[in-house]
Design a protein around this motif. Structure first.
Motif, PDB file in Angstrom:
ATOM      1  N   CYS A   1       0.838  -1.209   0.000  1.00 30.34           N
ATOM      2  CA  CYS A   1       0.000   0.000   0.000  1.00 30.34           C
ATOM      3  C   CYS A   1       0.870   1.255   0.000  1.00 30.34           C
ATOM      4  O   CYS A   1       1.807   1.385   0.779  1.00 30.34           O
ATOM      5  CB  CYS A   1      -0.902   0.001   1.232  1.00 30.34           C
ATOM      6  SG  CYS A   1      -1.690   1.596   1.510  1.00 30.34           S
ATOM      7  N   ARG A   2       0.519   2.199  -0.874  1.00 29.46           N
ATOM      8  CA  ARG A   2       1.322   3.426  -1.019  1.00 29.46           C
ATOM      9  C   ARG A   2       1.326   4.264   0.252  1.00 29.46           C
ATOM     10  O   ARG A   2       2.364   4.723   0.718  1.00 29.46           O
ATOM     11  CB  ARG A   2       0.768   4.292  -2.149  1.00 29.46           C
ATOM     12  CG  ARG A   2       0.583   3.571  -3.461  1.00 29.46           C
ATOM     13  CD  ARG A   2       1.897   3.379  -4.133  1.00 29.46           C
ATOM     14  NE  ARG A   2       1.730   2.636  -5.380  1.00 29.46           N
ATOM     15  CZ  ARG A   2       2.743   2.065  -6.013  1.00 29.46           C
ATOM     16  NH1 ARG A   2       3.963   2.146  -5.531  1.00 29.46           N
ATOM     17  NH2 ARG A   2       2.528   1.410  -7.117  1.00 29.46           N
TER      18      ARG A   2
ATOM     19  N   CYS B   1      -3.895  -1.149  -3.245  1.00 32.82           N
ATOM     20  CA  CYS B   1      -5.021  -1.639  -2.441  1.00 32.82           C
ATOM     21  C   CYS B   1      -6.225  -1.973  -3.320  1.00 32.82           C
ATOM     22  O   CYS B   1      -6.912  -2.963  -3.102  1.00 32.82           O
ATOM     23  CB  CYS B   1      -5.441  -0.601  -1.408  1.00 32.82           C
ATOM     24  SG  CYS B   1      -4.322  -0.471  -0.021  1.00 32.82           S
TER      25      CYS B   1
ATOM     26  N   PRO C   1      -3.299  -0.591   5.614  1.00 39.61           N
ATOM     27  CA  PRO C   1      -3.482  -0.301   4.186  1.00 39.61           C
ATOM     28  C   PRO C   1      -4.590   0.734   3.982  1.00 39.61           C
ATOM     29  O   PRO C   1      -5.569   0.748   4.723  1.00 39.61           O
ATOM     30  CB  PRO C   1      -3.894  -1.647   3.609  1.00 39.61           C
ATOM     31  CG  PRO C   1      -3.421  -2.663   4.584  1.00 39.61           C
ATOM     32  CD  PRO C   1      -3.451  -2.017   5.923  1.00 39.61           C
ATOM     33  N   CYS C   2      -4.401   1.616   2.986  1.00 36.35           N
ATOM     34  CA  CYS C   2      -5.305   2.766   2.860  1.00 36.35           C
ATOM     35  C   CYS C   2      -6.624   2.411   2.189  1.00 36.35           C
ATOM     36  O   CYS C   2      -7.622   3.084   2.371  1.00 36.35           O
ATOM     37  CB  CYS C   2      -4.616   3.888   2.092  1.00 36.35           C
ATOM     38  SG  CYS C   2      -4.448   3.603   0.317  1.00 36.35           S
ATOM     39  N   GLY C   3      -6.625   1.355   1.383  1.00 36.46           N
ATOM     40  CA  GLY C   3      -7.850   0.979   0.700  1.00 36.46           C
ATOM     41  C   GLY C   3      -8.179   1.849  -0.494  1.00 36.46           C
ATOM     42  O   GLY C   3      -9.228   1.696  -1.108  1.00 36.46           O
ATOM     43  N   ALA C   4      -7.303   2.784  -0.838  1.00 38.19           N
ATOM     44  CA  ALA C   4      -7.635   3.714  -1.917  1.00 38.19           C
ATOM     45  C   ALA C   4      -6.528   3.859  -2.957  1.00 38.19           C
ATOM     46  O   ALA C   4      -6.720   4.536  -3.956  1.00 38.19           O
ATOM     47  CB  ALA C   4      -7.948   5.090  -1.325  1.00 38.19           C
ATOM     48  N   CYS C   5      -5.380   3.239  -2.754  1.00 41.82           N
ATOM     49  CA  CYS C   5      -4.297   3.417  -3.727  1.00 41.82           C
ATOM     50  C   CYS C   5      -4.389   2.341  -4.812  1.00 41.82           C
ATOM     51  O   CYS C   5      -5.205   1.420  -4.727  1.00 41.82           O
ATOM     52  CB  CYS C   5      -2.933   3.388  -3.041  1.00 41.82           C
ATOM     53  SG  CYS C   5      -2.474   1.772  -2.400  1.00 41.82           S
TER      54      CYS C   5
HETATM   55 ZN    ZN Z   1      -3.288   1.640  -0.197  1.00 42.40          ZN
END
Ligand code: ZN
Ligand code: ADP
Length: 612
Positions: A375-376, A398, A391-395
């Motif tokens: 994850c970024r 992810c 983990p961000c869930g948006a990159c």
């Molecule tokens: Zn992410």
């Protein structure tokens, strides 16, 4: 009068700035400064660093001195403070004589709450003598003091003397980016060893990040920008020439784009910066010369056509998107050639050997991050020392986890070929050799006798390119500094031997095209669709928002300030949602303090009244 405390600070936050509550660590930092103690605060971009020194400066006796590295930053902050009714001024080389003497008169009369100065301005003894009583000394963008950071400013070094020049005055240093060694260095340089340190999370939840290996970068940049038409954005390139080409290509593609780099004259640069700042759909193609001065809150995307120098620089640069807290994006393009250039710049700079070594390590960390499988956002946060970042869930990673493949065997073959070819050739010839392509000349002929000739014939050329790139990113291979014919050599012999023994696995991202992944545009559309429900302005509210925006633009023009100095987008959105009918209703909205209510309240209400 009792010493000011945090309740007085909250009262100012509400009355002057129109915000109901402190955000994140603001309250703790302000409490510390109010108590007269030295402080180092690392808060993310958009975290509200300015209030951390502005409010205590207004409450404590004397003037708050703010040292800031860039005139544009000072201009913006002073304009914003004055619009909110705060007695603020700046003294830097661009201030005309008349205004200077006015400022000095205010200073002597004790009528100034905040004075912004440049580091050179402060170095001049004459200014120091006229300052009178100081409420505090704030160093903004404090990472500039450290040569471990990415924005080192030699003129910041002198700030170390502030401690002895102004004994007993509380000092506060603020910055948005600093890894652990840089933080320690800031504290040492500014004599803030004993200061209390407040380190906020580096997370920027509104940023969606992505990175891609370069493939026809010019076309890709145009495609990315066109998919974001009508939004303000920055496209960073590493060279002036690259910047000009991108700007021309974008204009050719019908996007309003400006170029910005150190080769343009100062007048043109400031004119372009102003346009970018004052309009909300201009794309700026720029080198990092277009940097810290940019605190435009509604930048919606930052595209790195060439990668930055380090993860810190990356975070600072993509961090220029979405300062207003609304969704924003960062897309970085990178290739093995960029890593080679970064390493070359670092090794050829005239910095001290230990500084060079740090720069080279930071370049490698950046590429490992960009080309990585994690994850970024979590990657950046871990880099800054947040061990438990989720983990961000948006990159890109992810949203569409890449499959990694085991490339250890391929890597061993490629390394053998480099060795058998006596570390004399560049990527193209090594790969031709692996593929067993017919020799081009007598030199090739000689090497075609070696045992590695043709050992990779069953693997397609693009995959070999990726394997070699991977080994370059990992530092197992290195490329020479000849920019026309970079030669492949072994960069890390221990790692190479471990790969030969199959003790060090080489994992690599599967090529993106192969898996029919969603394109970034498709992912974007999916995200935007999800956001739609959350942002939730209906048609009438949207219409009001648009009219408020137009009104803001014309007021800003009249007053000669950027639009966000009048009201932020978040404030306009809140007005559109609340549909207030009275000044009282309006005063409850975040971002509308007493002064702005008095100044703009009636106009806003009559705009709402005119709703169709
Ligand atoms: Zn992410
Ligand atoms: P930074 O310098 O940390 O990037 P700024 O000081 O420019 O951030 O603040 C970013 C934005 O957040 C500004 O528009 C500011 O008005 C707003 N802001 C700051 N503190 C608060 C708060 N407590 N509540 C709401 N908005 C805030």
């Amino acid at each position: 009068m009792a010493d000011p405390d945090i309740n007085d600070a909250r009262e100012i936050l509400r009355r002057v700035f129109g915000h109901r509550e402190f955000r994140g660590l603001q309250e703790d930092v302000i409490g510390e400064v109010l108590a007269g103690r030295d402080t180092l605060a690392v808060l993310p971009t958009g975290g509200g660093k300015s209030l951390c020194y502005q409010i205590p400066a207004m409450l404590r006796e004397g003037v708050g001195l703010v040292v800031s590295p860039l005139i544009a930053l000072m201009q913006d902050q002073v304009a914003a403070l004055r619009t909110a009714g705060v007695a603020a001024a700046r003294l830097d080389s661009s201030v005309p004589a008349g205004e200077r003497s006015e400022t000095f008169a205010l200073l002597e009369a004790g009528k100034l709450d905040l004075l912004y100065v440049s580091p050179e301005g402060l170095a001049a003894g004459s200014l120091r003598e006229r300052l009178g009583k100081l409420a505090l000394i704030a160093t903004d963008e404090a990472h500039c003091v450290s040569q471990w950071g990415h924005d080192f400013r030699p003129d910041y070094r002198g700030l170390g003397r502030l401690a002895e020049l102004f004994p007993g005055v509380p000092r506060i240093a603020v910055t948005a980016t600093a890894d652990q060694p840089t933080r320690a260095d800031i504290a040492a340089q500014l004599h803030l060893e004993d200061a209390r340190k407040f380190i906020a999370s580096f997370d920027r939840p509104n940023l969606s990040l992505a990175a891609e290996r370069k493939d026809r970068p010019a076309e890709r940049v145009a495609q990315l920008v066109k998919a974001r038409a009508g939004q303000a954005g920055i496209v960073y390139a590493s060279t002036r020439d690259g910047v000009e080409k991108i700007a021309a290509a974008l204009n050719g593609a019908g996007v309003a784009a400006l170029a910005y780099h150190a080769g343009l004259d100062a007048g043109l640069r400031s004119e372009r910066q102003k346009r970018f700042q004052n309009e909300d759909d201009v794309v700026m193609a720029a080198t990092v010369a277009f940097g810290m001065g940019v605190d435009k809150p509604d930048v919606r995307f930052v595209i790195h056509a060439d990668p930055p120098k380090s993860i810190e620089a990356y975070w600072q640069e993509v961090g220029r998107a979405g300062r207003d807290g609304e969704p924003a994006e960062g897309v970085a393009l990178y290739g093995a050639g960029d890593l080679r250039r970064s390493l070359m710049w670092a090794s050829q700079s005239d910095a001290a050997p230990d500084v060079k070594a740090v720069q080279m390590r930071k370049a490698r960390q950046l590429f490992a991050f960009l080309d990585g499988l994690a994850c970024r956002r979590a990657g950046v946060r871990r880099y800054f020392g947040e061990a438990d970042a989720a983990p961000c869930g948006a990159c890109d990673i992810c949203l569409d986890p890449p499959v990694s493949i085991d490339a250890t065997e391929l890597a061993a073959k490629a390394l053998s070929a480099v060795l058998r070819m006596d570390q004399r050739f560049g990527r193209g010839r090594v790969i031709d050799h692996l593929l067993g392509k017919p020799p081009r000349d007598s030199l090739d002929e000689t090497y075609a006798q070696r045992s590695t000739y043709g050992i990779g014939a069953d693997t397609p050329e693009p995959l070999w390119r990726r394997v070699v790139e991977q080994l370059l990113f990992d530092g197992v291979l290195s490329e020479g500094e000849d920019s026309l014919r970079p030669i492949l050599a072994i960069g890390d012999e221990d790692a190479m031997r471990a790969i030969f023994r199959k003790e060090l696995p080489v994992r690599m991202r599967e090529a993106q095209a192969k898996r029919g992944r969603r394109t970034p545009e498709e992912r974007r559309a999916a995200r935007a669709a999800r956001r739609g429900d959350a942002a939730g302005l209906d048609d009438a509210q949207n219409d009001l928002f648009e009219r408020l925006r137009q009104w803001r633009l014309s007021v800003a023009k009249q007053e000669g300030v950027p639009p966000y100095v009048i009201f932020s987008n978040a404030t306009l959105t809140a007005i559109a949602e609340a549909n207030p009918k009275t000044l009282r209703d309006l005063s409850g909205i975040s971002g509308i303090g007493e002064k702005k209510l008095a100044r703009y309240g009636e106009s806003v209400l009559s705009l709402i009244d005119q709703a169709p």
